[in-house]
Design an enzyme around this catalytic site. Structure first.
Site, PDB file in Angstrom:
ATOM      1  CE  LYS A  91      -2.208  -1.016   3.826  1.00 43.11           C
ATOM      2  NZ  LYS A  91      -1.660  -2.337   4.252  1.00 43.11           N
ATOM      3  NE  ARG A 101      -4.341  -1.577  10.119  1.00 48.41           N
ATOM      4  CZ  ARG A 101      -3.284  -1.102   9.450  1.00 48.41           C
ATOM      5  NH1 ARG A 101      -3.352   0.054   8.809  1.00 48.41           N
ATOM      6  NH2 ARG A 101      -2.180  -1.777   9.408  1.00 48.41           N
ATOM      7  NE  ARG A 136       7.504  -2.290   6.055  1.00 44.68           N
ATOM      8  CZ  ARG A 136       6.170  -2.177   5.993  1.00 44.68           C
ATOM      9  NH1 ARG A 136       5.607  -1.820   4.850  1.00 44.68           N
ATOM     10  NH2 ARG A 136       5.414  -2.411   7.027  1.00 44.68           N
ATOM     11  NE  ARG A 168       6.441   0.058  10.187  1.00 45.51           N
ATOM     12  CZ  ARG A 168       5.310  -0.134   9.538  1.00 45.51           C
ATOM     13  NH1 ARG A 168       5.132   0.448   8.357  1.00 45.51           N
ATOM     14  NH2 ARG A 168       4.363  -0.882  10.049  1.00 45.51           N
ATOM     15  NE  ARG A 182       2.481  -4.917  11.424  1.00 44.38           N
ATOM     16  CZ  ARG A 182       3.663  -4.800  10.802  1.00 44.38           C
ATOM     17  NH1 ARG A 182       4.747  -5.296  11.339  1.00 44.38           N
ATOM     18  NH2 ARG A 182       3.721  -4.207   9.627  1.00 44.38           N
TER      19      ARG A 182
END
Ligand code: ADP
Length: 191
Positions: free
Chosen positions: A14, A89, A128, A134, A146
């Protein structure tokens, strides 16, 4: 105005596609993940509250993110349209968004849902995590939490927009440019 939701599980691309979409269509990018991370960096009370949920891979309470989106809409009165990324969400967030947009005499025009297999999501997020800084991308347990939150609370959001015939599914695997081309065609058909 043209208001778009980019939908999909964590790691579905996204953020990457949003960067390209805002450049091409001049939409205002509203990413609740980015907004929350700015609040954390600025050490605001909202950021401190959000961090405890985000570190565990859980969703931040609805009223917190809805309030953030409401302010962002008010702060951008001249936007040509909005690209919602990572929001809504939950069904409660979707209903709240509809109300906020209605007050501004507009609506959601399209939801594009990126479909990616779970093994690929985990691989991308761990990849990532090596460079993003992160912390929620470095721990496989948090990543799995998640994805579980996504299945439990977020997939109903696609059903919500399906009722209004606003959802298009896009294959989220392939090159970034290939996926962007498919996304762009869908938008061009609606805009
Ligand atoms: P990703 O989609 O890769 O998980 P995001 O940056 O969109 O990354 O979100 C990171 C975290 O921020 C989520 O795990 C969640 O804790 C929180 N978050 C972001 N957007 C929302 C939202 N709309 N509602 C609740 N929590 C959110």
């Amino acid at each position: 105005m043209f208001n778009l939701i980019l939908f999909g599980p964590p790691g579905s691309g996204k953020g990457t596609q949003s960067e390209k979409l805002i450049a091409k269509y001049g939409l205002k990018h509203l990413s609740t993940g980015d907004l929350l991370r700015s609040e954390i960096a600025a050490q605001t009370p909202l950021g401190l509250e959000a961090k405890s949920f985000m570190d565990k891979g859980q969703l931040v309470p609805d009223e917190v993110v809805i309030g953030m989106i409401s302010s962002a809409l008010d702060n951008n009165p001249n936007a040509k349209g909005f690209l919602f990324d990572g929001f809504p969400r939950t069904e409660a967030q979707a209903e709240a968004l509809d109300k906020l947009l209605k007050l501004k005499k507009t609506a959601i025009h399209l939801m594009l849902a990126l479909d990616v297999a779970e093994a690929e999501l985990i691989k991308r997020l761990l990849g990532r995590g090596k460079t993003s800084g992160r912390s929620d991308d470095t721990n496989e347990e948090v990543i799995k939490a998640r994805i579980a939150e996504y299945h439990k609370k977020t997939t109903p959001v696609a059903d919500y927009y399906l009722k209004f015939d606003k959802v298009k599914h896009i294959k989220g695997e392939g090159t970034v440019d290939e996926i962007f081309e498919v996304i762009s065609k869908e938008i061009d058909g609606k805009i």
